[in-house]
Scaffold this active site. Sequence first.
Site, PDB file in Angstrom:
ATOM      1  N   CYS A   1      12.970  12.516   7.005  1.00  0.00           N
ATOM      2  CA  CYS A   1      12.883  12.060   8.396  1.00  0.00           C
ATOM      3  C   CYS A   1      14.118  12.483   9.167  1.00  0.00           C
ATOM      4  O   CYS A   1      14.087  12.654  10.367  1.00  0.00           O
ATOM      5  CB  CYS A   1      12.719  10.551   8.429  1.00  0.00           C
ATOM      6  SG  CYS A   1      13.924   9.750   7.395  1.00  0.00           S
TER       7      CYS A   1
ATOM      8  N   LYS B   1       0.849  -1.196   0.000  1.00  0.00           N
ATOM      9  CA  LYS B   1       0.000   0.000   0.000  1.00  0.00           C
ATOM     10  C   LYS B   1       0.888   1.250   0.000  1.00  0.00           C
ATOM     11  O   LYS B   1       1.556   1.537   0.992  1.00  0.00           O
ATOM     12  CB  LYS B   1      -0.897   0.038   1.245  1.00  0.00           C
ATOM     13  CG  LYS B   1      -1.986   1.082   1.110  1.00  0.00           C
ATOM     14  CD  LYS B   1      -2.476   1.633   2.433  1.00  0.00           C
ATOM     15  CE  LYS B   1      -1.743   2.854   2.896  1.00  0.00           C
ATOM     16  NZ  LYS B   1      -1.744   4.011   1.996  1.00  0.00           N
TER      17      LYS B   1
ATOM     18  N   VAL C   1       1.372   5.823  13.574  1.00  0.00           N
ATOM     19  CA  VAL C   1       0.768   4.819  12.688  1.00  0.00           C
ATOM     20  C   VAL C   1       1.407   3.453  12.943  1.00  0.00           C
ATOM     21  O   VAL C   1       0.712   2.436  13.032  1.00  0.00           O
ATOM     22  CB  VAL C   1       0.903   5.240  11.202  1.00  0.00           C
ATOM     23  CG1 VAL C   1       0.514   4.095  10.278  1.00  0.00           C
ATOM     24  CG2 VAL C   1       0.033   6.461  10.909  1.00  0.00           C
TER      25      VAL C   1
ATOM     26  N   GLY D   1       7.106   5.472   8.041  1.00  0.00           N
ATOM     27  CA  GLY D   1       6.105   6.528   8.193  1.00  0.00           C
ATOM     28  C   GLY D   1       6.144   7.037   9.616  1.00  0.00           C
ATOM     29  O   GLY D   1       7.181   6.943  10.287  1.00  0.00           O
ATOM     30  N   SER D   2       5.021   7.540  10.082  1.00  0.00           N
ATOM     31  CA  SER D   2       5.038   8.180  11.400  1.00  0.00           C
ATOM     32  C   SER D   2       4.977   7.162  12.536  1.00  0.00           C
ATOM     33  O   SER D   2       4.457   6.053  12.385  1.00  0.00           O
ATOM     34  CB  SER D   2       3.895   9.184  11.500  1.00  0.00           C
ATOM     35  OG  SER D   2       2.689   8.515  11.266  1.00  0.00           O
ATOM     36  N   THR D   3       5.481   7.574  13.669  1.00  0.00           N
ATOM     37  CA  THR D   3       5.552   6.717  14.855  1.00  0.00           C
ATOM     38  C   THR D   3       4.156   6.230  15.268  1.00  0.00           C
ATOM     39  O   THR D   3       3.951   5.050  15.566  1.00  0.00           O
ATOM     40  CB  THR D   3       6.204   7.530  16.007  1.00  0.00           C
ATOM     41  OG1 THR D   3       7.513   7.882  15.573  1.00  0.00           O
ATOM     42  CG2 THR D   3       6.266   6.758  17.304  1.00  0.00           C
TER      43      THR D   3
ATOM     44  N   GLU E   1      10.468   2.014  10.260  1.00  0.00           N
ATOM     45  CA  GLU E   1      11.350   3.175  10.435  1.00  0.00           C
ATOM     46  C   GLU E   1      10.426   4.377  10.509  1.00  0.00           C
ATOM     47  O   GLU E   1       9.633   4.613   9.595  1.00  0.00           O
ATOM     48  CB  GLU E   1      12.347   3.293   9.284  1.00  0.00           C
ATOM     49  CG  GLU E   1      13.225   2.033   9.077  1.00  0.00           C
ATOM     50  CD  GLU E   1      13.948   1.552  10.338  1.00  0.00           C
ATOM     51  OE1 GLU E   1      14.247   2.362  11.229  1.00  0.00           O
ATOM     52  OE2 GLU E   1      14.194   0.327  10.443  1.00  0.00           O
TER      53      GLU E   1
END
Length: 530
Positions: free
Chosen positions: A327, A212, A269, A265-267, A293
């Site tokens: 990031c 995805k 999620v 992606g973000s922490t 990561e």
Amino acid sequence: MNNCITKKVEFKNEKVLKYLPGSSERLELESALEEMQNSFLEIPVIIGGKEIKTGNKQKCIIPHDHKKIIGEYHLAGEKEAKMAIEAALKAKQTWETLPWEHRVSIFLKAAELATGPWRAKLNAATMLTQSKTYKQAEIDSVCELADFLRYNAACLHEIYSNQPISTQNVINRIEYRPLEGFIFAVSPFNFTSIASNLPGAPAIAGNTIVWKPASSAVYSAYLVYQLFKEAGLPDGVINFIPARSSDISNTILCNENLSGIHFTGSTEVFQDMWKTVGENITNYKSFPRLVGETGGKNYVIAHPSADIQALSKLLVEGAFEYQGQKCSAASRAYIPKSIWNNCKDNLIQEVSKIKVGDVTEFTNFMGAVIDAKSFNNIKKYIEFAKNSKDAQIIFGGNCDDSKGYFIEPTIILTSNPHFKTMKEEIFGPVLTIYLYEDEEFEEILDLAANTSKYGLTGSIFAEDPYVLVKAEQALTHTAGNFYLNTRPTGAVVGQQPFGGSRLSGTNDKAGSKLNLMRWISPRTITEKLA
Ligand code: NAD
């Protein structure tokens, strides 16, 4: 008959091209940009190699000219998520038994295509739909993408070559099996190379994937899928399902055959996904490998002995390249008062040179931020600083979304080391600076180490070698990528394996042997001779 024990192909980083006016690469890129801007791409869901048009569509916009739409993509739902899992499981049977040299050669061929006939197309898509400048697109969608593919191939050779000791009457070997089941790859918007590596790394090791991509980067992700296909990737090995995560996540995460998640992606999620897996842990056939990561709040600490010119230049590059949406971007800095006046002049001089605008004008250093949600979020942080008695904006601070999602490079000076913008990930062109008394340097190391929940990247600037050693020790757990006298961004595959700890991720170092090992479940085979 294949009885070859092949030699490892020596890995070399792809050379970054310069795109000087009139050069052949510049002309090709300009023509690809022109063509892409004047055409419309319809992007299907692709499952088991079959294109599916669900009719539930989203637009691909240009962030620096958001009324311009250059494509649309079909969204997968629960039904397609289930189909993608089935297709991945079916393809697995033949993919994992394909002799590994053939698997590897597909990805090596993809690297050749990406750095050859696909170069302009990949760059143009990344420039237009992710608003990267030509330089940022080139280091990402061509060079890092090819580096990941080639380095993974070299690392896999090394892993497979690593065999146990046999004795006179016992032969031992290790078979490096892929995981049993399927891998769920979920990619972020900010790097086309990461989007290719999230499904690509498990796939090269023999796994099959449900992928995805991020909604704001579906266009480039689709080109990556097509690149793999042209290189010869068999149907069903990677199944491409753009979707609203809420429509597909539970179906995929709760499936008993889930064998791993490859996420960037973000922490928050990733924590959410981990929680779902935890809640379902008794339903799986194995223990899913969770590789993620995630976010960062990366620091730069200057010592009074720092080279002020280098510090100012590299701080600006580290904070504002790609609009601060790396990031690893520098987003908080600690500067001693004794060098501040000098440093401030240099910083303002450097940041004043930055031109923000349409990335198809090759002189711009910054484009737009990715979308309206991100624009509003960054703007809120800037407004917060404007209205706070603890902070002062010393450069930038203006936001304008009338044509594109543009935010000026912004520097905040704060008197509070725990100020909101010193702690939270903003993911935009905002740098916050805190000034300290020279004699407080050791306390500052401690403060920087304990101000944010992340541990991704950090830099120390000092000419004094004793200071470098002290900082390296004091900051051991604060960064998975730690830099001396340079900016905390710009990791290169094979040179600076990348990833952070604490809440910046599982630190499996994307594009390395460590990462590939997560997609492998070794079987030891022992044969007794007598
Ligand atoms: P994001 O977390 O918003 O989205 C990442 C992916 O997760 C997207 O595909 C998104 O659609 C999907 N997603 C969102 N909610 C989901 C859910 N509930 N279930 C399953 N999938 C879901 O991140 P982003 O905005 O695309 O990227 C920016 C973030 O990525 C920043 O936090 C940045 O620090 C981080 N990042 C980290 C690294 C690293 O190597 N550490 C590299 C690049 C980006």
